[in-house]
Design an enzyme around this catalytic site. Structure first.
Site, PDB file in Angstrom:
ATOM      1  N   PRO A 115     -26.280   0.787  20.761  1.00  7.76           N
ATOM      2  CA  PRO A 115     -27.671   1.154  20.463  1.00  7.76           C
ATOM      3  C   PRO A 115     -27.759   2.322  19.478  1.00  7.76           C
ATOM      4  O   PRO A 115     -28.659   2.369  18.646  1.00  7.76           O
ATOM      5  CB  PRO A 115     -28.239   1.521  21.835  1.00  7.76           C
ATOM      6  CG  PRO A 115     -27.422   0.728  22.801  1.00  7.76           C
ATOM      7  CD  PRO A 115     -26.049   0.653  22.217  1.00  7.76           C
ATOM      8  N   THR A 128     -22.733 -10.900  18.587  1.00  8.96           N
ATOM      9  CA  THR A 128     -22.787 -12.352  18.405  1.00  8.96           C
ATOM     10  C   THR A 128     -21.842 -12.970  19.436  1.00  8.96           C
ATOM     11  O   THR A 128     -20.674 -12.563  19.523  1.00  8.96           O
ATOM     12  CB  THR A 128     -22.346 -12.728  16.973  1.00  8.96           C
ATOM     13  OG1 THR A 128     -23.255 -12.104  16.050  1.00  8.96           O
ATOM     14  CG2 THR A 128     -22.346 -14.235  16.755  1.00  8.96           C
ATOM     15  N   ILE A 134     -42.739 -22.005  -3.950  1.00  9.45           N
ATOM     16  CA  ILE A 134     -42.791 -23.283  -4.680  1.00  9.45           C
ATOM     17  C   ILE A 134     -43.342 -24.396  -3.778  1.00  9.45           C
ATOM     18  O   ILE A 134     -44.022 -25.307  -4.244  1.00  9.45           O
ATOM     19  CB  ILE A 134     -41.396 -23.625  -5.250  1.00  9.45           C
ATOM     20  CG1 ILE A 134     -41.082 -22.659  -6.406  1.00  9.45           C
ATOM     21  CG2 ILE A 134     -41.316 -25.076  -5.716  1.00  9.45           C
ATOM     22  CD1 ILE A 134     -39.680 -22.729  -6.953  1.00  9.45           C
ATOM     23  N   GLU A 154     -23.050  -6.816   9.211  1.00 11.50           N
ATOM     24  CA  GLU A 154     -21.784  -6.634   8.466  1.00 11.50           C
ATOM     25  C   GLU A 154     -21.949  -5.577   7.380  1.00 11.50           C
ATOM     26  O   GLU A 154     -21.368  -5.687   6.303  1.00 11.50           O
ATOM     27  CB  GLU A 154     -21.342  -7.964   7.851  1.00 11.50           C
ATOM     28  CG  GLU A 154     -21.071  -9.024   8.866  1.00 11.50           C
ATOM     29  CD  GLU A 154     -19.604  -9.133   9.241  1.00 11.50           C
ATOM     30  OE1 GLU A 154     -18.748  -8.852   8.387  1.00 11.50           O
ATOM     31  OE2 GLU A 154     -19.335  -9.470  10.385  1.00 11.50           O
TER      32      GLU A 154
HETATM   33  C1  LIG Z   1     -28.192 -11.134  14.417  1.00 11.58           C
HETATM   34  C2  LIG Z   1     -27.263  -9.970  14.500  1.00 11.58           C
HETATM   35  C3  LIG Z   1     -25.935 -10.186  14.801  1.00 11.58           C
HETATM   36  C4  LIG Z   1     -25.068  -9.105  14.891  1.00 11.58           C
HETATM   37  N1  LIG Z   1     -23.774  -9.342  15.262  1.00 11.58           N
HETATM   38  C5  LIG Z   1     -22.975  -8.284  15.534  1.00 11.58           C
HETATM   39  C6  LIG Z   1     -21.671  -8.485  16.083  1.00 11.58           C
HETATM   40  O1  LIG Z   1     -21.238  -9.613  16.321  1.00 11.58           O
HETATM   41  N2  LIG Z   1     -20.925  -7.396  16.363  1.00 11.58           N
HETATM   42  C7  LIG Z   1     -21.365  -6.129  16.137  1.00 11.58           C
HETATM   43  O2  LIG Z   1     -20.628  -5.193  16.408  1.00 11.58           O
HETATM   44  N3  LIG Z   1     -22.593  -5.908  15.592  1.00 11.58           N
HETATM   45  C8  LIG Z   1     -23.404  -6.950  15.306  1.00 11.58           C
HETATM   46  N4  LIG Z   1     -24.663  -6.734  14.792  1.00 11.58           N
HETATM   47  C9  LIG Z   1     -25.114  -5.372  14.526  1.00 11.58           C
HETATM   48  C10 LIG Z   1     -25.213  -5.070  13.038  1.00 11.58           C
HETATM   49  O3  LIG Z   1     -23.931  -4.980  12.481  1.00 11.58           O
HETATM   50  C11 LIG Z   1     -26.061  -3.814  12.858  1.00 11.58           C
HETATM   51  O4  LIG Z   1     -27.393  -4.158  13.170  1.00 11.58           O
HETATM   52  C12 LIG Z   1     -25.975  -3.259  11.452  1.00 11.58           C
HETATM   53  O5  LIG Z   1     -24.695  -2.718  11.240  1.00 11.58           O
HETATM   54  C13 LIG Z   1     -27.024  -2.160  11.180  1.00 11.58           C
HETATM   55  O6  LIG Z   1     -27.024  -1.206  12.177  1.00 11.58           O
HETATM   56  P1  LIG Z   1     -28.428  -0.759  12.861  1.00 11.58           P
HETATM   57  O7  LIG Z   1     -29.115  -2.017  13.229  1.00 11.58           O
HETATM   58  O8  LIG Z   1     -28.119   0.207  13.936  1.00 11.58           O
HETATM   59  O9  LIG Z   1     -29.245  -0.087  11.713  1.00 11.58           O
HETATM   60  P2  LIG Z   1     -29.199   1.486  11.330  1.00 11.58           P
HETATM   61  O10 LIG Z   1     -27.791   1.891  11.111  1.00 11.58           O
HETATM   62  O11 LIG Z   1     -30.011   2.235  12.296  1.00 11.58           O
HETATM   63  O12 LIG Z   1     -29.926   1.461   9.922  1.00 11.58           O
HETATM   64  C14 LIG Z   1     -31.347   1.420   9.814  1.00 11.58           C
HETATM   65  C15 LIG Z   1     -31.700   1.543   8.328  1.00 11.58           C
HETATM   66  O13 LIG Z   1     -31.237   2.803   7.826  1.00 11.58           O
HETATM   67  C16 LIG Z   1     -30.399   2.587   6.711  1.00 11.58           C
HETATM   68  N5  LIG Z   1     -29.336   3.594   6.669  1.00 11.58           N
HETATM   69  C17 LIG Z   1     -28.539   4.017   7.682  1.00 11.58           C
HETATM   70  N6  LIG Z   1     -27.653   4.924   7.247  1.00 11.58           N
HETATM   71  C18 LIG Z   1     -27.875   5.079   5.939  1.00 11.58           C
HETATM   72  C19 LIG Z   1     -27.270   5.860   4.908  1.00 11.58           C
HETATM   73  N7  LIG Z   1     -26.230   6.669   5.160  1.00 11.58           N
HETATM   74  N8  LIG Z   1     -27.764   5.770   3.647  1.00 11.58           N
HETATM   75  C20 LIG Z   1     -28.801   4.955   3.380  1.00 11.58           C
HETATM   76  N9  LIG Z   1     -29.399   4.163   4.289  1.00 11.58           N
HETATM   77  C21 LIG Z   1     -28.936   4.226   5.554  1.00 11.58           C
HETATM   78  C22 LIG Z   1     -29.836   1.202   6.920  1.00 11.58           C
HETATM   79  O14 LIG Z   1     -29.353   0.630   5.706  1.00 11.58           O
HETATM   80  C23 LIG Z   1     -31.019   0.464   7.477  1.00 11.58           C
HETATM   81  O15 LIG Z   1     -31.870   0.053   6.448  1.00 11.58           O
HETATM   82  C24 LIG Z   1     -25.536  -7.800  14.665  1.00 11.58           C
HETATM   83  C25 LIG Z   1     -26.889  -7.585  14.360  1.00 11.58           C
HETATM   84  C26 LIG Z   1     -27.753  -8.653  14.296  1.00 11.58           C
HETATM   85  C27 LIG Z   1     -29.205  -8.369  14.031  1.00 11.58           C
END
Ligand SMILES: Cc1cc2nc3c(=O)[nH]c(=O)nc-3n(C[C@H](O)[C@H](O)[C@H](O)COP(=O)(O)OP(=O)(O)OC[C@H]3O[C@@H](n4cnc5c(N)ncnc54)[C@H](O)[C@@H]3O)c2cc1C
Length: 432
Positions: free
Chosen positions: A159, A191, A386, A412
């Protein structure tokens, strides 16, 4: 260079005709994007499965928001979902077969595609970090058998640890008396989390060391007590793919379930504590190498939407002519095709680099994933435009493709994080 070097000299002797294709000199000089017969055969085979089995089922599984086990089983029966299949795709020395397979499968449907390919994340981690014995033992278990198909999960995010992987708080302590690892923590958005047997869990063995104190553990649901599925996430897209929280509550696994082995982990941690170089650079290179495969998935979605919009525009009539006869529509389709082909070249380049151990000096893996993700979002949005009102309804697949495409800007490594990686690579600076 002066222009004279580019102008043919009229008195110069006629150039020798190009040597026959079979001469060794020509082979040495060749650069070609022509696919080999093997690559074409695999592409056509996966495309057939995507067209005949995956695409017709896509709407149903998206609506149901359930893992399409019968389709994973069919993929296992034909060898598309198997350890041997993945090894064969990976073995191609050009590096192109893996992105080609992903593009074709995700052309069929991304939610189902992810249900089939999601296991690959855990497999890549075991392959990249495991000992030969661990690779031989755990990777086949990720897939199960065609009669008893399994999936696998890679659990890194938490989280409060998404983009910032160093913030992982799941803790792994070694219980010397029992000779076991004890894991505690909460994983988010995994996932296949909770529906897999093999879970690869990233946990910290030394929180003071940030990501350099992390290790990867295999936690098999069928053996370990204390691992459970949390909330299953209801999503915008990729809805046939299962995503859920995973809880680890005094979860115990044997000493040798840490990837790479306990001795190697202890040596690495000791080196880091002494302030010596760790393998984090190597880990970055591994991420770079896996990103083009993810980019290829985005390409598959984009290509599906482009092809659909092209056909629609050739048939739909307004103002007494096909809508494609308007430049606004035709130029949009031209740009869609252009962007997809440009993204594919970046994906293929990075894939070739990764397979042939070329250093990603400019974060070429991140470039490919960033571009392909953005192209998929843009192309699918244009496809809705489209198709007009039809594009906005669930009667037509383009709205689903648009929903599916958006995740490629997020997981990713988000689009921003990819830019950060590229910016750091090209500048050599710790850009923030
Ligand atoms: C459908 C789905 C499948 C997934 N599958 C997996 C999985 O199998 N295993 C796993 O481990 N994870 C998984 N994830 C997690 C996924 O990798 C994360 O959601 C992703 O890495 C982004 O992290 P966050 O959601 O905490 O966003 P945050 O890190 O909170 O980012 C929020 C926003 O802030 C921006 N931001 C953060 N830091 C910076 C920075 N330094 N500079 C500029 N912008 C920044 C981000 O780009 C984003 O726009 C999955 C997520 C989804 C939705």
């Amino acid at each position: 260079m002066s222009t004279s070097t580019l102008t043919p000299d009229p008195d110069a002797p006629a150039p020798e005709p190009l040597a026959d294709q079979d001469t060794p000199a020509v082979h040495e000089a060749v650069f070609s994007l022509e696919l080999t017969q093997d690559q074409k055969d695999i592409r056509d085979w996966v495309h057939g499965f995507a067209a005949d089995v995956v695409r017709p089922a896509a709407h149903e599984w998206d609506e149901k928001e359930q893992t399409p086990w019968p389709i994973i089983e069919e993929a296992a029966k034909i060898g598309l979902y198997s350890f041997e299949g993945l090894a064969q795709f990976f073995a191609d020395p050009s590096g192109l077969t893996l992105p080609i397979v992903n593009e074709e499968l995700f052309w069929g449907d991304a939610g189902i595609g992810m249900s089939i390919m999601g296991t690959g994340l855990a497999v890549a981690s075991i392959f990249g970090q495991g000992t030969p014995e661990q690779i031989g033992h755990w990777i086949p278990r990720c897939f199960g058998t065609p009669d008893e198909v399994k999936v696998a999960a890679f659990c890194s995010s938490e989280p409060n640890a998404g983009s910032d992987v160093s913030a992982v708080r799941t803790r792994a302590r070694f219980d010397e008396a029992a000779g076991e690892w004890v894991l505690n923590g909460q994983k988010a958005w995994a996932t296949n989390g909770g529906i897999s047997d093999v879970h690869v869990v990233i946990a910290t063995v030394d929180p003071e060391l940030g990501s350099r104190g992390h290790a990867a553990f295999v936690v098999p649901m069928s053996e370990a007590q204390g691992i459970s599925q949390g909330t299953k996430v209801s999503k915008h897209g990729l809805r046939a793919s299962h995503t859920a929280d995973v809880f680890l509550d005094d979860c115990r696994v044997p000493a040798d379930y840490v990837l790479g082995g306990r001795d190697r982990l202890q040596e690495r941690i000791a080196r880091v504590r002494e302030g010596k170089r760790s393998s984090s650079q190597a880990a970055m290179q591994t991420f770079e190498a896996s990103r083009p495969t993810v980019g290829a998935q985005a390409l598959g979605i984009a290509r599906a939407a482009y092809e659909y919009a092209l056909e629609y525009a050739k048939e739909r009539e307004q103002f007494g002519r096909k809508i494609i006869e308007n430049q606004a529509v035709a130029f949009t389709l031209a740009r869609m095709k252009l962007e997809i082909d440009a993204a594919r070249l970046l994906v293929w380049r990075a894939s070739w680099m990764g397979r042939n151990a070329h250093r990603f000096e400019n974060a070429e893996g991140s470039m490919s994933k960033l571009k392909a993700g953005e192209v998929a979002v843009w192309v699918t949005e244009r496809a809705i435009q489209i198709l007009g009102g039809n594009g906005y309804t669930r009667e037509y697949p383009v709205e689903r493709w648009h929903r599916d495409a958006k995740i490629y800007d997020i997981f990713e490594g988000t689009a921003e994080i990819q830019q950060l990686v590229i910016a750091r690579a090209i500048s050599g600076l710790q850009i923030r």
